[in-house]
Structures are given as structure tokens and as C-alpha cells.
Enzyme design. Structure first.
Site, short mmCIF file in Angstrom:
data_model
loop_
_atom_site.label_atom_id
_atom_site.label_comp_id
_atom_site.label_asym_id
_atom_site.label_seq_id
_atom_site.Cartn_x
_atom_site.Cartn_y
_atom_site.Cartn_z
N GLU A 1 75.61 43.01 70.21
CA GLU A 1 75.93 44.36 70.66
C GLU A 1 75.08 45.41 69.95
O GLU A 1 74.58 46.36 70.57
CB GLU A 1 77.42 44.62 70.41
CG GLU A 1 78.00 45.74 71.20
CD GLU A 1 79.52 45.77 71.12
OE1 GLU A 1 80.11 46.56 71.85
OE2 GLU A 1 80.10 45.01 70.31
N CYS B 1 86.79 38.80 79.63
CA CYS B 1 87.08 39.94 78.76
C CYS B 1 86.52 41.26 79.27
O CYS B 1 86.76 42.31 78.66
CB CYS B 1 86.56 39.66 77.35
SG CYS B 1 87.35 38.22 76.61
N HIS C 1 82.48 46.90 72.18
CA HIS C 1 83.31 45.72 72.39
C HIS C 1 83.85 45.26 71.04
O HIS C 1 85.03 44.98 70.91
CB HIS C 1 82.50 44.62 73.07
CG HIS C 1 83.30 43.40 73.40
ND1 HIS C 1 84.26 43.39 74.39
CD2 HIS C 1 83.28 42.16 72.87
CE1 HIS C 1 84.80 42.18 74.46
NE2 HIS C 1 84.23 41.42 73.54
N HIS D 1 92.27 41.90 70.31
CA HIS D 1 91.52 41.65 71.54
C HIS D 1 92.47 41.08 72.59
O HIS D 1 92.82 39.90 72.56
CB HIS D 1 90.39 40.67 71.24
CG HIS D 1 89.42 40.47 72.37
ND1 HIS D 1 89.61 41.00 73.63
CD2 HIS D 1 88.23 39.80 72.43
CE1 HIS D 1 88.61 40.66 74.40
NE2 HIS D 1 87.76 39.94 73.70
N PHE E 1 83.23 36.03 78.06
CA PHE E 1 82.82 34.65 78.25
C PHE E 1 82.30 34.48 79.68
O PHE E 1 82.83 35.06 80.63
CB PHE E 1 83.99 33.70 78.02
CG PHE E 1 84.31 33.47 76.56
CD1 PHE E 1 83.55 34.05 75.56
CD2 PHE E 1 85.39 32.68 76.20
CE1 PHE E 1 83.84 33.83 74.22
CE2 PHE E 1 85.69 32.46 74.86
CZ PHE E 1 84.92 33.03 73.88
N LYS F 1 89.39 47.35 68.49
CA LYS F 1 89.93 46.00 68.30
C LYS F 1 90.29 45.75 66.85
O LYS F 1 91.08 44.86 66.55
CB LYS F 1 88.95 44.95 68.80
CG LYS F 1 88.77 44.91 70.32
CD LYS F 1 87.86 43.77 70.73
CE LYS F 1 87.64 43.72 72.22
NZ LYS F 1 86.78 44.82 72.72
#
Length: 422
Positions: A320, A169, A309, A346, A405, A341
Site C-alpha cells: 500500500e 475485503c 486499507h 478488519h 484476497f 483497523k
């Protein structure tokens, strides 16, 4: 004198509208593009909502042969490239092709075509020994992600460095950063860079269902993506692409190009911890932010806006928030933060590039896009997340971050033209 890298063109294929204008109208208004999945049969799955692109390749001038040859993600990248090149006003035939390169980021490559072709050659999965003669002749191109970068390179005649970055990502952020580095080191003067993904397919839905990462809020798709909200329960899958024309600053100035923003700092880290897990203290993301700020010559209180994010999972949002506090100190409480998002979902490897585009447009328009659907803030997420409504602001320096990830953490600082000039 240190070389500098600027953005002179951007193009977008995004949920809710094709092109930079439609994208900005959506995210600056706080509208959402999340809906029930229509691109495939999602009925067997736990999560059946996504942010889809209403993209017709024929209307965008693709020939039948191009449509047959290119995966949906590749079509997105090509269309976004066309828009970016047009805005930059470049005539690539007048440039040195060996000083022009391409970098494309993607998390899942040509998933849509690969899944379709496997279903075809295996007779819907019923045949263990598949018959390759039923496959399209371009199957190898779908199998090798480098085909996406090759298509973009052919489109602009780039004969310099060409490649693919795939770091989950953070692929979009990392691909643009890699292109920037190639210009900084002198390997290229112009890079066409960005990211693309079209993951809305049964195999991707099944993978995220298995780890319960995506939201099961199927009865209310429009409000399903809820970053930093106490009622959030997973992210909403998306798709799309953003591509940029990056130039060495002097090159852009000499040809009289309009500079949209400067990519003034970047850093990345990995937590070396867990494939999907995150440490709650946000240490690695904080380190990436500090590194990006140092390279940009910026202090924490120079940051006017943070594009988070903000995936809408409890683990990510809290991680975050901790990272922002650790990296920015007391400035974190004064700095607006938001997640697009909440509106466009996403799109895995593409989203980092799409978020860079949002930052460039925020700098251009002096507007901070909101975090949609944020009605009940999580008490552990206690920063200014710009809920529901966009906000006018004098933006000179912005930060965008990504988390992927595998433990990947990336951060990029963008500056308004003329800011932080070295």
C-alpha cells in the site's frame, strides 16, 4: 449535465459502540475496541482476539421472529439502515419504489447462522448424513447471501435494482460504488447501500489461522492491531456494518436534504496474480487510485487525507505504501494517511463501507482519525501515518482504498459538499 451522487444519511454498527456518534467518538479518540473473543470458543485457535460489536437486537427493536429469521450480519445491516434512513429524513412511502434500490456488500454472508445450523443438523459434526429436520426453517435464507439485500429492501420498500456484491475485503467499497453507478446511469434516484459481515466464528478463525494472516498477540488484545508498525504480526478480525442513503444530487437538493459528502470518483483493478499474495510495487492499487482521481477531476495534491486499507500485515502495508507513492508522487509524503483497523479491526467485506463512513465523518468534523498502536514505524513505511493521536485538518477531498484476497484493489474519492462540482 452529468449526474452526481451524494450521501445524505449513514448508519453504523461497529465495535466499540453502536451508531455513528459512538463510532466517531471511538476512532477520533484513538481508543481501540479489540479484545479477547467472546462470541465463540476460540481456545483451539492460534489467534484469539477480535473486535466485537456489543449488539443486542432486542434493544434495537427487532421482534423475536426477526431475530430468528435474520443472521447476525443481516441484523447489523438492518440496524445500520434504520439509522441512515432516519438521518436522511426520507419517507420511502412517498417515493417511487421503482426508482429506489439496495446494494449490500459482504465477504462471508451469513456465516454465523450457517455454522450454527450445520453443527445442529450434524450433531456437532459427528453425523456425516445430516438430518435437515433439525434446521431452522430459514436455513435457505442463510445459505443465499441475497437474503441480506432482500431484508434491507423490504425494510425500505425498494422495488428497483437490488443485489449483493461479494469481492472479499473490497466488498464494502465495491457495493457502494455499484450503487453510485446505478444512480449515475439513471437506473435509480436513491440507493440504500453499504456492507455487513459477522465473521467471528470457528470456521473463519480456522481459515485465517491456516494461512497465519491473523495476529497471535493474544496476551495484549487492546494493542494487537498495529498497522504500519515494525512489530505487527497479522490483522485482527472484526465485525460490523455501515449503510448509506445515496441520492442523485438534484434529487437531494430538491427535497432540501443535508448533503454529507459527494462520491466523486471510483475505480477498481485486479492483480490477476495470486489469491492472497500482492506484488510489492502496488501497481494495481496505484492504477485504481489514478482512475478514481481522474473520475473525480482531482489531482494528487488535492487529496487532504488517505484512509488506508492498513490491515496490519507486512505484505499489505508495504504494498500500500508503494501504491501511494506511485499514484500520488511527491504529494504522498505530504498527505496524512491512517488506518482505523488499528481500532475496529478488519471486518472483511464490511470494512470498506465502515471506512467510507469514517471518511464522511472526517469531512464533517475536520478531523483525521489516527493509526492507533503505531509506536515503532516500519522503515519501509515512511509516510505520515498519523500515529496515536487524531489531527485537526481542513478536509475538502479524501481518498479511501481497499485491498482484498483474489487481488482486488479499489479506490474511492469523497468530497466535501460543494467541492469538485461538475
Amino acid at each position: 449535465m452529468r449526474r452526481r451522487v451524494v450521501v445524505t444519511g449513514l448508519g453504523l454498527v461497529a465495535p466499540g459502540g453502536i451508531g455513528a456518534k459512538a463510532f466517531w467518538e471511538l476512532v477520533s479518540s484513538g481508543r481501540t475496541a479489540t479484545r479477547a473473543i467472546s462470541l465463540c470458543d476460540a481456545s483451539p485457535f492460534r489467534s484469539r482476539v477480535a473486535a466485537e460489536c456489543d449488539f443486542d437486537p432486542v434493544l434495537h427493536g427487532f421482534t423475536p421472529q426477526e431475530v430468528r429469521r435474520m443472521d447476525r450480519a443481516t441484523q447489523f445491516a438492518a440496524a445500520a439502515t434504520d439509522e441512515a434512513v432516519a438521518e436522511a429524513g426520507l419517507r420511502f412511502e412517498d417515493l417511487d419504489p421503482h426508482r429506489t434500490g439496495v446494494t449490500v456488500g459482504s465477504a462471508v454472508g451469513c456465516t454465523t447462522s450457517l455454522e450454527r445450523e450445520y453443527a445442529t443438523v450434524s450433531n456437532g459434526g459427528r453425523a456425516w448424513l445430516v438430518d435437515h429436520t433439525y434446521a431452522v426453517p430459514h436455513l435457505y435464507g442463510h445459505f443465499v447471501p441475497s437474503s441480506m439485500a432482500a431484508e434491507v429492501a423490504w425494510r425500505v420498500g425498494a422495488e428497483g435494482p437490488v443485489g449483493v456484491v461479494s469481492t472479499g475485503c473490497t466488498s464494502g467499497l465495491d457495493a457502494v460504488a455499484h450503487a453510485r453507478e446505478l444512480i449515475l446511469e439513471g437506473s435509480a434516484d436513491i440507493m440504500v447501500a453499504g456492507a455487513t459481515d459477522a465473521p467471528i466464528s470457528p470456521i473463519t478463525l480456522a481459515c485465517f489461522d491456516a494461512i497465519k494472516a491473523t495476529t497471535p498477540r493474544n496476551d495484549d488484545p487492546e494493542h494487537a492491531s498495529r498497522p504500519f508498525d515494525a512489530t505487527r504480526n497479522g490483522f485482527v478480525l472484526g465485525e460490523g456494518a455501515a449503510m448509506f442513503v445515496l441520492e442523485e444530487h438534484g434529487h437531494a437538493v430538491r427535497r432540501g436534504a443535508r448533503v454529507l459528502a459527494e462520491l466523486s470518483g471510483f475505480a477498481s483493478r485486479c492483480n490477476a496474480f495470486h489469491m492472497t499474495g500482492l506484488r510489492p510495487d502496488g501497481r494495481e492499487m496505484a492504477e485504481a487510485i489514478r482512475g478514481a482521481l481522474t473520475e473525480a477531476g482531482a489531482r494528487p495534491d488535492d487529496i487532504d487525507y488517505v484512509n488506508a486499507h492498513g490491515s496490519g500485515t507486512k505484505q499489505n502495508d508495504r504494498h500500500e505504501t508503494a501504491a501511494f507513492k506511485a499514484a500520488l508522487g511527491e504529494s504522498a509524503y505530504r498527505t496524512p494517511v491512517s488506518s482505523i483497523k488499528s481500532m475496529v479491526g478488519h471486518s472483511l467485506g464490511a470494512i470498506g463501507a465502515i471506512e467510507i463512513a469514517a471518511c464522511v465523518l472526517a469531512l464533517r468534523h475536520g478531523v483525521i482519525p489516527p493509526t492507533a498502536n503505531l509506536h515503532e514505524p516500519d522503515p519501509e513505511c515512511d509516510l505520515d501515518y498519523v500515529p496515536l493521536t487524531s489531527r485537526r485538518a481542513d478536509l475538502a477531498t479524501v481518498l479511501t482504498v481497499g485491498s482484498g484476497f483474489g487481488g482486488f484493489q479499489s479506490a474511492m474519492v469523497l468530497s466535501r459538499p460543494g467541492e469538485h462540482a461538475a
